[in-house]
Scaffold this motif. Structure first.
Motif, PDB file in Angstrom:
ATOM      1  N   ASP A   1      -9.176  -4.787  10.570  1.00 32.16           N
ATOM      2  CA  ASP A   1     -10.385  -4.413   9.519  1.00 32.16           C
ATOM      3  C   ASP A   1      -9.629  -3.661   8.431  1.00 32.16           C
ATOM      4  O   ASP A   1      -8.361  -3.082   8.608  1.00 32.16           O
ATOM      5  N   PRO A   2      -9.819  -3.616   7.138  1.00 29.23           N
ATOM      6  CA  PRO A   2      -9.237  -3.042   6.057  1.00 29.23           C
ATOM      7  C   PRO A   2      -8.962  -1.456   6.405  1.00 29.23           C
ATOM      8  O   PRO A   2      -8.207  -0.893   6.194  1.00 29.23           O
ATOM      9  N   ASP A   3      -9.994  -0.808   7.389  1.00 29.33           N
ATOM     10  CA  ASP A   3      -9.705   0.592   7.649  1.00 29.33           C
ATOM     11  C   ASP A   3      -8.599   0.824   8.516  1.00 29.33           C
ATOM     12  O   ASP A   3      -8.176   1.793   8.398  1.00 29.33           O
ATOM     13  N   VAL A   4      -8.118  -0.283   9.532  1.00 27.37           N
ATOM     14  CA  VAL A   4      -6.866  -0.032  10.178  1.00 27.37           C
ATOM     15  C   VAL A   4      -5.703  -0.731   9.663  1.00 27.37           C
ATOM     16  O   VAL A   4      -4.750  -0.824  10.157  1.00 27.37           O
ATOM     17  N   CYS A   5      -5.685  -1.119   8.166  1.00 21.96           N
ATOM     18  CA  CYS A   5      -4.520  -1.528   7.706  1.00 21.96           C
ATOM     19  C   CYS A   5      -4.100  -0.376   6.968  1.00 21.96           C
ATOM     20  O   CYS A   5      -4.747   0.820   6.603  1.00 21.96           O
ATOM     21  N   ALA A   6      -2.835  -0.485   6.272  1.00 23.14           N
ATOM     22  CA  ALA A   6      -2.244   0.669   5.683  1.00 23.14           C
ATOM     23  C   ALA A   6      -2.867   1.041   4.245  1.00 23.14           C
ATOM     24  O   ALA A   6      -3.324   0.127   3.731  1.00 23.14           O
ATOM     25  N   GLY A   7      -3.155   2.195   4.083  1.00 24.81           N
ATOM     26  CA  GLY A   7      -4.062   2.653   2.986  1.00 24.81           C
ATOM     27  C   GLY A   7      -5.530   2.660   3.622  1.00 24.81           C
ATOM     28  O   GLY A   7      -6.218   3.595   2.881  1.00 24.81           O
TER      29      GLY A   7
ATOM     30  N   ARG B   1       0.936  -1.180   0.006  1.00 28.02           N
ATOM     31  CA  ARG B   1      -0.011  -0.015  -0.019  1.00 28.02           C
ATOM     32  C   ARG B   1       1.130   1.328  -0.128  1.00 28.02           C
ATOM     33  O   ARG B   1       0.511   2.358   0.494  1.00 28.02           O
ATOM     34  N   GLN B   2       2.004   1.315  -0.352  1.00 25.81           N
ATOM     35  CA  GLN B   2       3.116   2.124  -0.810  1.00 25.81           C
ATOM     36  C   GLN B   2       3.991   1.611  -1.430  1.00 25.81           C
ATOM     37  O   GLN B   2       4.088   0.857  -2.135  1.00 25.81           O
ATOM     38  N   ILE B   3       4.867   2.846  -2.169  1.00 25.55           N
ATOM     39  CA  ILE B   3       5.919   2.527  -3.201  1.00 25.55           C
ATOM     40  C   ILE B   3       7.222   1.842  -2.480  1.00 25.55           C
ATOM     41  O   ILE B   3       7.549   2.621  -1.852  1.00 25.55           O
ATOM     42  N   PRO B   4       7.422   0.685  -2.640  1.00 29.78           N
ATOM     43  CA  PRO B   4       8.817   0.187  -2.225  1.00 29.78           C
ATOM     44  C   PRO B   4       9.974   0.994  -2.676  1.00 29.78           C
ATOM     45  O   PRO B   4      10.075   1.330  -3.727  1.00 29.78           O
ATOM     46  N   SER B   5      10.868   1.349  -1.727  1.00 29.24           N
ATOM     47  CA  SER B   5      12.081   1.783  -2.065  1.00 29.24           C
ATOM     48  C   SER B   5      13.162   1.727  -1.080  1.00 29.24           C
ATOM     49  O   SER B   5      13.181   1.388   0.030  1.00 29.24           O
TER      50      SER B   5
ATOM     51  N   VAL C   1      -8.685  -2.075  17.281  1.00 29.09           N
ATOM     52  CA  VAL C   1      -8.823  -3.285  17.204  1.00 29.09           C
ATOM     53  C   VAL C   1     -10.024  -4.041  17.058  1.00 29.09           C
ATOM     54  O   VAL C   1     -10.273  -4.890  16.377  1.00 29.09           O
ATOM     55  N   ASP C   2     -11.050  -3.380  17.880  1.00 29.17           N
ATOM     56  CA  ASP C   2     -12.468  -3.920  17.708  1.00 29.17           C
ATOM     57  C   ASP C   2     -13.189  -3.756  16.570  1.00 29.17           C
ATOM     58  O   ASP C   2     -14.074  -4.861  16.070  1.00 29.17           O
TER      59      ASP C   2
ATOM     60  N   VAL D   1       2.631   2.513  15.470  1.00 29.17           N
ATOM     61  CA  VAL D   1       3.630   1.407  15.682  1.00 29.17           C
ATOM     62  C   VAL D   1       2.793   0.218  15.715  1.00 29.17           C
ATOM     63  O   VAL D   1       3.176  -1.009  15.198  1.00 29.17           O
ATOM     64  N   LEU D   2       1.919  -0.012  16.802  1.00 29.30           N
ATOM     65  CA  LEU D   2       1.047  -1.106  17.219  1.00 29.30           C
ATOM     66  C   LEU D   2       0.179  -1.493  16.066  1.00 29.30           C
ATOM     67  O   LEU D   2       0.416  -2.832  15.790  1.00 29.30           O
ATOM     68  N   LEU D   3      -0.297  -0.586  15.338  1.00 31.40           N
ATOM     69  CA  LEU D   3      -1.069  -1.040  14.195  1.00 31.40           C
ATOM     70  C   LEU D   3      -0.269  -1.540  13.198  1.00 31.40           C
ATOM     71  O   LEU D   3      -0.585  -2.638  12.499  1.00 31.40           O
ATOM     72  N   SER D   4       0.841  -1.067  12.807  1.00 30.73           N
ATOM     73  CA  SER D   4       1.777  -1.444  12.026  1.00 30.73           C
ATOM     74  C   SER D   4       2.210  -2.949  12.341  1.00 30.73           C
ATOM     75  O   SER D   4       2.489  -4.037  11.335  1.00 30.73           O
ATOM     76  N   TRP D   5       2.643  -3.014  13.620  1.00 30.25           N
ATOM     77  CA  TRP D   5       3.055  -4.461  14.101  1.00 30.25           C
ATOM     78  C   TRP D   5       1.888  -5.441  13.883  1.00 30.25           C
ATOM     79  O   TRP D   5       2.205  -6.482  13.352  1.00 30.25           O
ATOM     80  N   TRP D   6       0.578  -5.157  14.147  1.00 34.53           N
ATOM     81  CA  TRP D   6      -0.503  -6.007  14.089  1.00 34.53           C
ATOM     82  C   TRP D   6      -0.694  -6.622  12.565  1.00 34.53           C
ATOM     83  O   TRP D   6      -1.340  -7.372  12.246  1.00 34.53           O
ATOM     84  N   ASN D   7      -0.280  -5.472  11.689  1.00 31.04           N
ATOM     85  CA  ASN D   7      -0.253  -5.711  10.084  1.00 31.04           C
ATOM     86  C   ASN D   7       0.905  -6.517   9.522  1.00 31.04           C
ATOM     87  O   ASN D   7       1.051  -6.664   8.249  1.00 31.04           O
TER      88      ASN D   7
END
Length: 388
Positions: A293-299, A32-36, A267-268, A340-346
């Motif tokens: 949930d997709p809302d709390v994933c990257a993008g 969900r972003q451009i790798p660099s 998380v809920d 950080v924690l949402l990224s970790w969860w993803n």
């Protein structure tokens, strides 16, 4: 070596794994972003098996202990079932202009280290079906040649450069368009976020205040959407009202209890039931039924809003009156911890690790950073897995 891990997804497959342009495009879609400036590895356990895409910072491979980091990364892939992989080293974003000599030098250094590590360091070799280096709009395949017995050194063979297919012309991009999902684009500068940060009036939230941060977050997201639609006159009453909604959220998440409650509500979302607030991380690490949930994933709309609010808080720290700067700093810290924690969860450990590094740089005395670093660098895995 911290990594981001992504599935190809139940409704999509990597059609051309042996094509570096397709692998780069698929990673962009999953990330969900451009790798660099990164190393992309698509692990699998044979023909027809579900692929696992991982990405890690190129800086880790080039560090003095880069071989150790890489071996650790490969060990994690083995434990998740991958027995071989395709690999792509991306210089810049793969397309941007880079001096050709730098591309050639980096190809020898990075690809050579990756090939030697995968073939020698693990108890059993981790085969690479193919290894490419993408940079300056072209890609080169790199293989390990026969050992030069006279010089007692390994030979690295590099193919002539071939044009890298533009993202929009890849099969992966075309497939994503057909699904109706938005295509990840390069991040845009948003000067309006700076204007918001300079226009806030923050007030101290008491620990006992009966606030629902979820309601404040909903109001702030709506306000941000309006505030990011220029032109907006700072003297306009609507602009002032929207800034008040953003300020209310930032003032709330400056309190540990409230930003933790907002994280729990993230998380809920999309899950049945209400997660235990006191053991939130322990539950996520042991119970795979909790999935983002997709809302709390990257993008996703919530994830992106938290990122933008974090930028607003960062701008506010030096811009607001002295008595408000501490609130802005605490809000930035709380939003950073949430991200950080949402990224970790993803399973976005590299993204989470970068945020932890930023926290350490801004607040070297932080007691939160070491805990977050342990989760992302070890890493401690969430119980759910993207391919499940």
């Amino acid at each position: 070596m911290t990594t981001n891990t992504f599935p190809a997804g139940p409704d999509r497959r990597l059609l051309h794994a042996d094509n570096p342009s397709e692998l780069l495009a698929e990673t962009r879609i999953c990330l969900r972003q451009i790798p660099s400036d990164c190393v992309i590895m698509m692990g699998h356990c044979g023909h027809g098996s579900p692929p696992m895409v991982t990405i890690s910072h190129l800086a880790d491979l080039l560090a003095h202990d880069g071989r150790d980091h890489l071996e650790h990364h490969l060990g994690l892939m083995l434990r998740r079932g991958s027995t071989r992989a395709y690999a792509l080293i991306v210089l810049g974003d793969g397309y941007e202009e880079i001096p050709e000599q730098l591309v050639e030098d980096m190809t020898v250094i990075t690809a050579g280290r990756l090939l030697l590590t995968t073939s020698q360091l693990l108890p059993e070799p981790f085969p690479l079906d193919a290894l490419w280096v993408a940079g300056n709009g072209s890609c080169r395949q790199v293989i390990l040649g026969e050992r030069d017995r006279e010089r007692e050194e390994e030979r690295i063979l590099i193919s002539p450069p071939h044009p890298l297919q533009p993202f929009a012309e890849t099969t992966a991009a075309a497939s994503e368009v057909l699904t109706g999902r938005p295509i990840p684009q390069a991040p845009k500068e948003e000067p309006e976020l700076s204007q918001i940060g300079r226009s806030l009036a923050l007030s101290r939230t008491e620990l006992s205040d009966p606030l629902d941060p979820g309601e404040l977050f909903a109001d702030a997201r709506t306000a941000l959407r309006r505030l990011r639609t220029p032109p907006r006159d700072p003297a306009d009453p609507g602009f002032v009202t929207d800034c008040e909604h953003v300020a209310a959220l930032l003032s709330a998440v400056a309190v540990d209890r409230l930003h933790w409650e907002l994280l729990a509500q993230c998380v809920d979302r999309g899950n049945s039931g209400r997660i235990d607030r006191d053991e939130l991380l322990q539950v996520l690490a042991r119970d795979g039924k909790w999935t983002p949930d997709p809302d709390v994933c990257a993008g996703g709309s919530w994830y992106e809003a938290i990122g933008r609010l974090r930028i607003v808080a960062a701008v506010a720290v030096p811009e607001l009156p002295p008595q408000q700067r501490g609130i802005a700093r605490e809000a930035w810290r709380g939003l950073t911890a949430m991200l950080v924690l949402l990224s970790w969860w993803n399973h976005r450990f590299a993204t989470a690790g970068g945020l932890v590094d930023e926290l350490r740089d801004r607040e070297p005395e932080s007691t939160l950073a070491p805990l977050l670093a342990r989760m992302t660098d070890t890493p401690i895995f969430p119980a759910w897995w993207p391919s499940s």
